[in-house]
Design a protein around this motif. Structure first.
Motif, PDB file in Angstrom:
ATOM      1  N   ALA A 146     -36.452 -67.373  67.710  1.00 53.81           N
ATOM      2  CA  ALA A 146     -35.248 -66.507  68.372  1.00 53.81           C
ATOM      3  C   ALA A 146     -35.026 -65.299  67.357  1.00 53.81           C
ATOM      4  O   ALA A 146     -35.245 -65.832  66.029  1.00 53.81           O
ATOM      5  CB  ALA A 146     -34.211 -67.417  68.060  1.00 53.81           C
ATOM      6  N   LEU A 147     -35.060 -64.255  67.672  1.00 50.93           N
ATOM      7  CA  LEU A 147     -35.151 -63.146  66.842  1.00 50.93           C
ATOM      8  C   LEU A 147     -33.664 -62.985  65.864  1.00 50.93           C
ATOM      9  O   LEU A 147     -33.991 -62.761  64.734  1.00 50.93           O
ATOM     10  CB  LEU A 147     -34.944 -61.947  67.700  1.00 50.93           C
ATOM     11  N   ALA A 148     -32.771 -63.822  66.360  1.00 48.49           N
ATOM     12  CA  ALA A 148     -31.640 -64.052  65.352  1.00 48.49           C
ATOM     13  C   ALA A 148     -31.896 -64.700  64.040  1.00 48.49           C
ATOM     14  O   ALA A 148     -31.516 -64.873  63.178  1.00 48.49           O
ATOM     15  CB  ALA A 148     -30.423 -64.435  66.040  1.00 48.49           C
ATOM     16  N   GLU A 149     -32.725 -65.877  64.452  1.00 45.26           N
ATOM     17  CA  GLU A 149     -33.229 -66.828  63.392  1.00 45.26           C
ATOM     18  C   GLU A 149     -34.014 -66.065  62.638  1.00 45.26           C
ATOM     19  O   GLU A 149     -34.204 -66.067  61.265  1.00 45.26           O
ATOM     20  CB  GLU A 149     -33.876 -68.054  64.208  1.00 45.26           C
ATOM     21  N   LEU A 150     -34.834 -65.376  63.122  1.00 44.37           N
ATOM     22  CA  LEU A 150     -36.055 -64.542  62.358  1.00 44.37           C
ATOM     23  C   LEU A 150     -35.208 -63.497  61.448  1.00 44.37           C
ATOM     24  O   LEU A 150     -35.654 -63.417  60.234  1.00 44.37           O
ATOM     25  CB  LEU A 150     -36.861 -63.778  63.354  1.00 44.37           C
ATOM     26  N   TYR A 151     -34.134 -62.864  62.099  1.00 45.23           N
ATOM     27  CA  TYR A 151     -33.484 -61.843  61.067  1.00 45.23           C
ATOM     28  C   TYR A 151     -32.754 -62.821  60.092  1.00 45.23           C
ATOM     29  O   TYR A 151     -32.808 -62.251  58.880  1.00 45.23           O
ATOM     30  CB  TYR A 151     -32.341 -61.254  61.899  1.00 45.23           C
ATOM     31  N   THR A 152     -32.047 -63.869  60.165  1.00 46.40           N
ATOM     32  CA  THR A 152     -31.649 -64.645  59.238  1.00 46.40           C
ATOM     33  C   THR A 152     -32.517 -65.041  58.071  1.00 46.40           C
ATOM     34  O   THR A 152     -32.182 -65.073  56.917  1.00 46.40           O
ATOM     35  CB  THR A 152     -30.805 -65.818  59.937  1.00 46.40           C
ATOM     36  N   GLN A 153     -33.658 -65.403  58.620  1.00 45.58           N
ATOM     37  CA  GLN A 153     -34.698 -65.678  57.668  1.00 45.58           C
ATOM     38  C   GLN A 153     -35.245 -65.001  57.094  1.00 45.58           C
ATOM     39  O   GLN A 153     -35.405 -64.856  55.735  1.00 45.58           O
ATOM     40  CB  GLN A 153     -35.879 -66.635  58.568  1.00 45.58           C
ATOM     41  N   HIS A 154     -35.256 -63.536  57.318  1.00 44.58           N
ATOM     42  CA  HIS A 154     -35.717 -62.245  56.812  1.00 44.58           C
ATOM     43  C   HIS A 154     -34.627 -61.969  55.640  1.00 44.58           C
ATOM     44  O   HIS A 154     -34.957 -61.785  54.454  1.00 44.58           O
ATOM     45  CB  HIS A 154     -35.778 -61.158  57.770  1.00 44.58           C
ATOM     46  N   ARG A 155     -33.303 -62.061  56.069  1.00 42.63           N
ATOM     47  CA  ARG A 155     -32.292 -61.814  54.941  1.00 42.63           C
ATOM     48  C   ARG A 155     -32.351 -62.697  53.692  1.00 42.63           C
ATOM     49  O   ARG A 155     -32.378 -62.460  52.616  1.00 42.63           O
ATOM     50  CB  ARG A 155     -30.921 -61.744  55.668  1.00 42.63           C
ATOM     51  N   GLN A 156     -32.705 -63.999  54.384  1.00 42.64           N
ATOM     52  CA  GLN A 156     -32.620 -65.204  53.144  1.00 42.64           C
ATOM     53  C   GLN A 156     -33.914 -64.755  52.081  1.00 42.64           C
ATOM     54  O   GLN A 156     -33.799 -64.943  50.990  1.00 42.64           O
ATOM     55  CB  GLN A 156     -32.918 -66.462  53.795  1.00 42.64           C
ATOM     56  N   ARG A 157     -34.887 -64.360  52.676  1.00 43.85           N
ATOM     57  CA  ARG A 157     -36.122 -63.991  51.993  1.00 43.85           C
ATOM     58  C   ARG A 157     -36.199 -63.112  51.019  1.00 43.85           C
ATOM     59  O   ARG A 157     -36.249 -62.847  50.082  1.00 43.85           O
ATOM     60  CB  ARG A 157     -37.280 -63.861  52.783  1.00 43.85           C
ATOM     61  N   VAL A 158     -35.283 -61.886  51.709  1.00 40.60           N
ATOM     62  CA  VAL A 158     -34.975 -60.696  50.897  1.00 40.60           C
ATOM     63  C   VAL A 158     -34.005 -61.079  49.566  1.00 40.60           C
ATOM     64  O   VAL A 158     -34.175 -60.662  48.365  1.00 40.60           O
ATOM     65  CB  VAL A 158     -34.417 -59.884  51.662  1.00 40.60           C
ATOM     66  N   GLU A 159     -32.907 -61.983  49.965  1.00 38.20           N
ATOM     67  CA  GLU A 159     -32.038 -62.415  48.950  1.00 38.20           C
ATOM     68  C   GLU A 159     -32.789 -63.134  47.854  1.00 38.20           C
ATOM     69  O   GLU A 159     -32.580 -63.168  46.533  1.00 38.20           O
ATOM     70  CB  GLU A 159     -30.909 -63.368  49.495  1.00 38.20           C
ATOM     71  N   ALA A 160     -33.627 -64.022  48.324  1.00 39.92           N
ATOM     72  CA  ALA A 160     -34.548 -65.048  47.412  1.00 39.92           C
ATOM     73  C   ALA A 160     -35.336 -63.962  46.618  1.00 39.92           C
ATOM     74  O   ALA A 160     -35.469 -64.428  45.359  1.00 39.92           O
ATOM     75  CB  ALA A 160     -35.265 -66.056  48.136  1.00 39.92           C
ATOM     76  N   LEU A 161     -35.987 -62.928  47.114  1.00 36.96           N
ATOM     77  CA  LEU A 161     -36.673 -61.960  46.272  1.00 36.96           C
ATOM     78  C   LEU A 161     -35.907 -61.340  45.221  1.00 36.96           C
ATOM     79  O   LEU A 161     -36.524 -61.203  44.290  1.00 36.96           O
ATOM     80  CB  LEU A 161     -37.399 -61.018  47.291  1.00 36.96           C
ATOM     81  N   HIS A 162     -34.862 -60.904  45.650  1.00 38.22           N
ATOM     82  CA  HIS A 162     -33.791 -60.250  44.656  1.00 38.22           C
ATOM     83  C   HIS A 162     -33.522 -61.250  43.528  1.00 38.22           C
ATOM     84  O   HIS A 162     -33.621 -60.701  42.209  1.00 38.22           O
ATOM     85  CB  HIS A 162     -32.506 -59.782  45.406  1.00 38.22           C
ATOM     86  N   GLU A 163     -33.303 -62.471  43.976  1.00 37.94           N
ATOM     87  CA  GLU A 163     -32.944 -63.655  42.884  1.00 37.94           C
ATOM     88  C   GLU A 163     -34.056 -63.760  41.925  1.00 37.94           C
ATOM     89  O   GLU A 163     -33.923 -63.757  40.661  1.00 37.94           O
ATOM     90  CB  GLU A 163     -32.417 -64.722  43.473  1.00 37.94           C
ATOM     91  N   ALA A 164     -35.373 -63.607  42.632  1.00 41.02           N
ATOM     92  CA  ALA A 164     -36.612 -63.894  41.955  1.00 41.02           C
ATOM     93  C   ALA A 164     -36.612 -62.779  40.849  1.00 41.02           C
ATOM     94  O   ALA A 164     -37.159 -63.007  39.734  1.00 41.02           O
ATOM     95  CB  ALA A 164     -37.634 -63.916  42.596  1.00 41.02           C
ATOM     96  N   VAL A 165     -36.540 -61.400  41.381  1.00 39.79           N
ATOM     97  CA  VAL A 165     -36.695 -60.325  40.300  1.00 39.79           C
ATOM     98  C   VAL A 165     -35.884 -60.226  39.525  1.00 39.79           C
ATOM     99  O   VAL A 165     -36.159 -60.047  38.128  1.00 39.79           O
ATOM    100  CB  VAL A 165     -36.777 -58.965  41.246  1.00 39.79           C
TER     101      VAL A 165
END
Length: 410
Positions: free
Chosen positions: A274-293
């Protein structure tokens, strides 16, 4: 007279009861057909014994019956326990018991009649395909993560086709769907499904295939247990997912498919994200990347502060200053030693130059001396080597003169 009559009526080849029974036993038990025979009938009586279950199987009209036994070791393996009044299909082998002069069927398997025949054929085909490895987990392929083109095989008039279209449109708008229609019920269904799979193969664009139907009775779903359909799915070059709407036993098509689910909608949900799920997963990965940085930056800053504190405690600046002074002193020492050795070398060079000047033949000539050479170029060192009339070459400080010897004195 009586003895003669008996001898005349009873030939020498007369068999004993045991002999006749053994002959009958060999005929029946060695017969290829009777060693593994299927018999259908109605259970008329059943008696549990400590060694097994004894029952009688007879035709519904009561015209014939046969005694049967299912030993305790085999009872747990029976698909259907014989109960009086039930119609069964029995698999067994014929056995003769000489003590009673009887024969009975030793039961290996018991199946319900009617639907049991179909179940038997299903099980036999399943076992054969299983032995060929068509259902092995190692053959299962994973579905593509983000397919752009998928193929769907179902009836164009079935609700399953509408469910799949609606689900795909909601979950992944813009997806290209190749529809290969097929009949999914009746005698023509197996051949129709096989041809639909062949059309998808010839097209060659689809990355995954959905085979679907919206449920039905056992008879209506029989096409998905057809060997032609199963082998066509097994030979399909792209991953296959089945979505056949039934909650009972899996069909053979489900077993050979790479993935199987119970409804057409579930198949559509499984095949694309589902594109909505993909978008949510993308936002989660972005947030996780920000937290990691952020974490890495904070950890680096903390480490830098720790190192700075260690530097301050070590007073490296003082050590550097001391080392700098030591290098300056060494440099001065090196300059002094180099100057001293250079002066010594210059003095030695001057001494050698003076020696060379002293030994220079030209310098001797400058003081009024001359070099006398004979005609062959050899230096004349003694008078005894000269004779009157020899020509000599005298080299002066400036120029040369040629003379002739007039007198020689030792």
């Amino acid at each position: 007279m009586t003895s003669d009559f008996a001898n005349f009526l009873i030939p020498d080849t007369a068999l004993s009861v045991a002999g006749l029974t053994d002959y009958i036993r060999l005929l029946l038990e060695q017969d290829h057909q009777l060693r593994q025979v299927w018999v259908t009938g109605e259970v008329s009586s059943a008696n549990h014994h400590r060694s097994g279950l004894f029952f009688t199987l007879q035709d519904p009209d009561g015209t014939a019956g046969i005694k049967c036994v299912a030993w305790n070791s085999q009872l747990a393996k029976l698909a259907q326990i014989p109960i009086p009044g039930e119609q069964l299909i029995i698999l067994g082998s014929l056995r003769v018991y000489p003590q009673r002069g009887e024969y009975q069927l030793s039961v290996w398997q018991a199946l319900p009649a009617g639907a049991g025949l179909q179940a038997l054929r299903y099980q036999q085909l399943k076992n054969r395909l299983l032995s060929e490895g068509l259902f092995d987990p190692e053959r299962k392929r994973s579905l593509p993560s983000h397919p752009q083109i998928i193929a769907v095989i179902t009836s164009p008039t079935a609700a399953a086709w509408g469910d799949i279209q609606r689900t795909l449109k909601q979950r992944y708008p813009g997806l290209q769907v190749l529809f290969s229609p097929a009949t999914v019920q009746g005698e023509q269904a197996p051949e129709s499904i096989v041809k639909a799979i062949e059309r998808v193969e010839r097209d060659g664009r689809a990355e995954v295939l959905i085979l679907s139907r919206g449920g039905g009775s056992v008879e209506e779903l029989a096409c998905f247990n057809d060997e032609r359909v199963v082998r066509s799915l097994a030979n399909c070059s792209i991953p296959v997912i089945t979505g056949i709407g039934h909650q009972r036993d899996e069909s053979l098509a489900d077993l050979v498919a790479d993935v199987c689910v119970h409804t057409p909608t579930a198949a559509a949900e499984m095949v694309v994200p589902a594109l909505a799920e993909l978008y949510t997963q993308h936002r989660q990965r972005v947030e996780a990347l920000h937290e990691a940085v952020l974490y890495s930056t904070q950890a680096a800053e903390h480490k830098l502060r720790v190192l700075q504190n260690r530097l301050q405690h070590l007073r490296l600046d003082r050590q550097v200053q001391q080392e700098k002074q030591r290098l300056t002193w060494k440099r001065q020492q090196l300059i002094q030693v180099t100057k001293r050795r250079s002066q010594q070398a210059s003095q030695h060079l001057e001494m050698l130059r003076q020696k060379l000047v002293t030994l220079d033949p030209k310098a001797v000539l400058q003081r009024g001396y001359a070099v006398v050479r004979q005609e062959n170029g050899a230096i004349a060192r003694t008078a005894r080597n000269l004779a009157v009339g020899d020509e000599l070459l005298i080299q002066l400080a400036q120029g040369e003169v040629k003379v002739k010897v007039k007198e020689v004195k030792d």
